[in-house]
Scaffold this motif. Structure first.
Motif, mmCIF file in Angstrom:
data_model
loop_
_atom_site.group_PDB
_atom_site.id
_atom_site.type_symbol
_atom_site.label_atom_id
_atom_site.label_comp_id
_atom_site.label_asym_id
_atom_site.label_seq_id
_atom_site.Cartn_x
_atom_site.Cartn_y
_atom_site.Cartn_z
ATOM 1 N N SER A 56 0.826 -1.216 0.000
ATOM 2 C CA SER A 56 0.000 0.000 0.000
ATOM 3 C C SER A 56 0.850 1.251 0.000
ATOM 4 O O SER A 56 0.453 2.288 -0.527
ATOM 5 N N TYR A 59 1.850 3.492 -3.100
ATOM 6 C CA TYR A 59 1.041 4.598 -3.613
ATOM 7 C C TYR A 59 1.246 5.796 -2.720
ATOM 8 O O TYR A 59 0.983 5.738 -1.526
ATOM 9 N N PRO A 241 -8.857 4.616 -10.805
ATOM 10 C CA PRO A 241 -7.684 5.461 -10.604
ATOM 11 C C PRO A 241 -6.884 5.716 -11.877
ATOM 12 O O PRO A 241 -6.057 6.604 -11.908
ATOM 13 N N PRO A 246 1.910 2.183 -9.633
ATOM 14 C CA PRO A 246 2.275 3.052 -8.508
ATOM 15 C C PRO A 246 3.721 3.496 -8.639
ATOM 16 O O PRO A 246 4.540 2.801 -9.217
ATOM 17 N N TYR A 284 -5.170 12.148 -3.112
ATOM 18 C CA TYR A 284 -5.778 11.451 -4.244
ATOM 19 C C TYR A 284 -7.256 11.789 -4.460
ATOM 20 O O TYR A 284 -7.754 11.640 -5.570
ATOM 21 N N LEU A 312 -6.311 1.382 -3.053
ATOM 22 C CA LEU A 312 -5.741 1.248 -4.391
ATOM 23 C C LEU A 312 -5.128 -0.149 -4.566
ATOM 24 O O LEU A 312 -5.181 -0.733 -5.641
ATOM 25 N N THR A 313 -4.565 -0.690 -3.493
ATOM 26 C CA THR A 313 -3.961 -2.019 -3.566
ATOM 27 C C THR A 313 -5.026 -3.104 -3.662
ATOM 28 O O THR A 313 -4.858 -4.093 -4.370
ATOM 29 N N HIS A 319 -13.152 -1.587 -2.978
ATOM 30 C CA HIS A 319 -13.472 -0.206 -2.627
ATOM 31 C C HIS A 319 -14.984 0.041 -2.721
ATOM 32 O O HIS A 319 -15.585 0.650 -1.848
#
Ligand SMILES: [Zn+2]
Ligand SMILES: [Zn+2]
Ligand SMILES: [Zn+2]
Ligand SMILES: [Zn+2]
Length: 765
Positions: A56, A59, A241, A246, A284, A312-313, A319
């Motif tokens: 993680s 990012y 995204p 990343p 972000y 994001l991971t 999400h």
């Protein structure tokens, strides 16, 4: 992007493969989702969480006081290159609050207003007047003409400001052929009479239960092409995204200057915006306005904000699953629990594997009403039989628990439980620091408290549902050569969302509807006449003009778990059709189509030409490479070399590809662009008409692809002032495009402008 990043995915799959057989069996045979969740999450070890945390951190989502200076310089470079879009985005990254924060770090004060001015200038140049106005008024508010800016010629700032305001006003006063106000009222397509059974749908749409297909939508009367059928706001959506990997920490990559979806679209409403309002807590989440920022914060972002890198991971599906439970509200655990209980009872008594036929006579839709059990035949409906875009409907979308592989369920369950543990940790921290924790009631014990388990199970259910029920929210982005005279367009995926009503539509490889989006609102329109009683269908992705029947069937089976029996699949399987024209080879000597499998021979009687397929396939691969090189030259503005390269490709292509081959279309399209850039409209139009024939053969005369192509041709005739040709092409383009998108569509509006301009200039017509 939907699923977790590759490293985490392979880490978990390896973990699964190393589990003792007995444990694998326990997880595989778990009867309910809550069993799957509890069993899997008990296997999540601290070292797994450490590994995930390390990923993680790849990012960079925090704030940094040095960033404004860096982005300003990068922005200035882009400004010199006249790349106003990127410059505006980079200047936006040095937002006011950051600039003020940076003051304490020795950021040169006198340069602050200059950045804001530059940003406003970019926005004016791009015609984004509202955003320019906002930037100007921010500037005025925060940097009033003040004597303290002694070393900065503050008068010159004032002068510039005044000048910019004039420019904005000037541009605002330009007569618009298609006034913004009109576009606004059209934003809401009217579905006409209210549908009493189905929210967000026109009264011509009915919800039915089919013994084989489950829920489906049918026409209750004849529907005409272009008629709007469903207009629904996403129940939940998460901005994708973008495709960038990343950045790993190193000095020069600390600040990302690459522009992605996340920089161009509001994270809540998906509106296109260049002057974003960023979140205070992370780098972000960016919004189109203070209002969107506030709403997002209240609804979900205050929980999500510290979890940026983790989300994001874990990927977009995870999400969305989190955001769904946040939207329902942490307070409302009892509601989720009730739905979970209902569903888990069903899981036991009615395995979904054979549920489709049984749904009608099962207890699936039983809901208590005044103490009596009432049978509601369609799952997801309320006691009155109405289906609405609400959480109950979302919850009732099928997760296909029994179809997913055990390792996939394990993977999803571990992602969700890792997320749950982070949420718990965050809430402990909040308690410790006295911050607001009312929405996070977590247990003190290391095991998941019962409430967290309920959310976990709900999130796991959503993650599994998404594979079949996620809807891509797309937009058309215009691309073009540096000269930008003839624009190309491509569909890009902006976000992923859940639309409970649209989810009721079944798939067809040749659908009778089209979908388009304005911010998070989806509109489904009939793309052809639909007879009374006929099923209304849309395409989940594998469209017959994009891939052959075998590939489609395989895709639909592995992702959506069904065998497609749509009319297109039916006829293609039965005809065992030769390759479609857009990927067919033709004879070198007589141009007839080639036939056969490994060895192809000419289809014309009397011609003895024959050739191995792999030979042609490798020629095609070479050709594609050559075309790619030409396209690169074209986008670099090297027009003459691009044309020479493309003409060479064209000669080669014509010697072995059918006249309607997709690659030939690409070549003609490139030639059309190059000629247009050189101002040779006539030649450009001829090439584009050739490309149009390929598009028509492949996608059909009234396809949206045909619409985009006609739009380009109209632009060329317009620029070449070929008035009658332009007018008739505009009319055709409008006709085709309006089957697929509403009057707010950029291309349709542009067509209107061209038309009225032509009619003004040539009143005799
Ligand atoms: Zn917004
Ligand atoms: Zn944030
Ligand atoms: Zn099909
Ligand atoms: Zn031949």
């Amino acid at each position: 992007m939907d699923l977790p990043v590759a490293e985490w995915k392979s880490y978990l799959l390896q973990k699964w493969s190393l589990l003792p057989k007995s444990i694998q069996v326990t997880v595989s045979t778990a009867e309910t989702l809550s069993d799957v969740f509890l069993q899997s999450s008990s296997l999540l070890q601290p070292e797994d969480e450490i590994f995930l945390k390390r990923l993680s951190k790849g990012y960079f989502v925090g704030k940094d006081s040095g960033a404004p200076l860096f982005y300003r310089e990068e922005g200035n470079k882009k400004f010199q290159e006249k790349d106003y879009t990127v410059a505006a985005v980079l200047y936006s990254k040095t937002c006011l609050k950051d600039i003020i924060r940076a003051q304490t770090h020795g950021y040169p004060e006198r340069l602050q207003p200059k950045i804001m001015l530059r940003k406003a200038e970019c926005l004016v140049a791009l015609g984004r007047l509202q955003e320019a106005r906002r930037t100007i008024s921010d500037l005025e508010r925060n940097f009033p003409a003040s004597p303290t800016l002694a070393d900065f010629p503050s008068q010159s700032v004032q002068r510039n400001l005044h000048h910019l305001k004039m420019k904005v006003q000037e541009k605002e006063n330009l007569p618009e052929t298609f006034p913004a106000a009109l576009a606004k009222t059209l934003e809401g397509v009217d579905l006409g009479e209210e549908n009493k059974q189905l929210s967000n749908a026109s009264s011509s749409v009915g919800l039915c239960m089919d013994p084989l297909k489950g829920r489906c939508l049918v026409a209750t009367r004849e529907i005409l092409p272009g008629e709007p059928l469903v207009k629904e706001d996403a129940f939940v959506s998460v901005l994708n995204p973008g495709e960038l990997p990343p950045l790993h920490h190193s000095l020069d990559s600390k600040w990302d200057t690459r522009v992605t979806n996340g920089d161009l679209y509001c994270h809540r409403c998906l509106k296109h915006t260049l002057a974003t309002v960023p979140c205070d807590g992370c780098s972000y989440a960016k919004y189109c306005s203070q209002e969107c920022l506030r709403q997002a914060w209240e609804l979900y972002h205050r929980i999500e904000c510290p979890l940026g890198g983790l989300l994001l991971t874990l990927g977009v599906f995870c999400h969305i699953a989190l955001r769904l439970t946040l939207l329902v509200g942490f307070e409302d655990v009892s509601k989720i629990r009730k739905l979970c209980d209902e569903v888990s009872n069903k899981d036991i008594y009615l395995p979904e594997s054979n549920s489709r036929v049984k749904t009608l006579n099962s207890g699936l839709g039983e809901i208590e009403k005044n103490g009596k059990i009432v049978e509601t035949p369609i799952p997801g409906c309320d006691v009155n039989g109405k289906y609405e875009s609400n959480y109950q409907a979302v919850f009732n979308l099928l997760p296909h628990t029994e179809n997913h592989s055990p390792e996939h369920k394990f993977l999803c369950a571990l992602c969700v439980s890792a997320l749950c543990r982070q949420l718990e940790a965050a809430s402990f921290q909040a308690v410790a620091t006295g911050a607001d924790s009312s929405r996070l009631k977590a247990a003190a014990a290391p095991e998941l408290c019962p409430d967290v388990t309920v959310w976990g199970v709900a999130m796991l259910r959503h993650m599994l549902q998404l594979q079949c029920n996620a809807q891509a929210i797309t937009t058309i982005q215009h691309t073009g050569s540096k000269e930008g005279i003839v624009t190309g367009s491509r569909q890009v995926r902006l976000a992923t969302g859940i639309f409970p009503v649209i989810s009721l539509l079944n798939h067809s490889c040749s659908p009778n509807t089209s979908v388009s989006f304005i911010s998070t609102i989806a509109t489904i329109q009939a793309s052809q006449r639909i007879g009374k009683g006929q099923e209304i269908v849309h395409c989940y992705g594998p469209h017959k003009s994009r891939m052959g029947v075998a590939e489609r069937q395989q895709k639909l089976r592995s992702q959506y778990f069904f065998d497609c029996t749509c009319p297109a699949c039916h006829t293609e399987v039965h005809e065992m059709a030769a390759r479609p024209r857009w990927e067919a080879f033709c004879c070198n000597s007589c141009r007839a189509p080639m036939q056969g499998d490994d060895v192809l021979s000419c289809g014309r009687r009397g011609c003895a030409e024959s050739v191995r397929r792999d030979h042609l396939a490798s020629r095609l691969q070479d050709l594609r490479q050559q075309v790619g090189m030409a396209q690169k030259l074209l986008s670099d503005g090297e027009l003459e070399p691009a044309i020479q390269q493309l003409l060479g490709c064209q000669r080669d292509a014509k010697s072995f590809l059918s006249a309607e081959h997709a690659v030939l279309g690409e070549i003609e399209d490139g030639l059309a662009q190059a000629c247009a850039a050189l101002g040779d409209w006539q030649k450009s139009a001829t090439h584009l008409q050739n490309s149009l024939r390929v598009v028509e053969a492949r996608h059909g005369p009234s396809s949206v692809e045909m619409g985009h192509e006609l739009f380009k041709l109209a632009q060329i005739f317009f620029n070449g002032f070929a008035v009658p040709e332009a007018l008739s092409t505009i009319r055709k383009a409008e006709e085709v495009l309006s089957l697929h998108c509403g009057p707010w569509d950029d291309e349709i509006q542009e067509l209107q402008k061209m038309k009225s301009c032509l009619l003004d200039l040539t009143p005799s017509l």
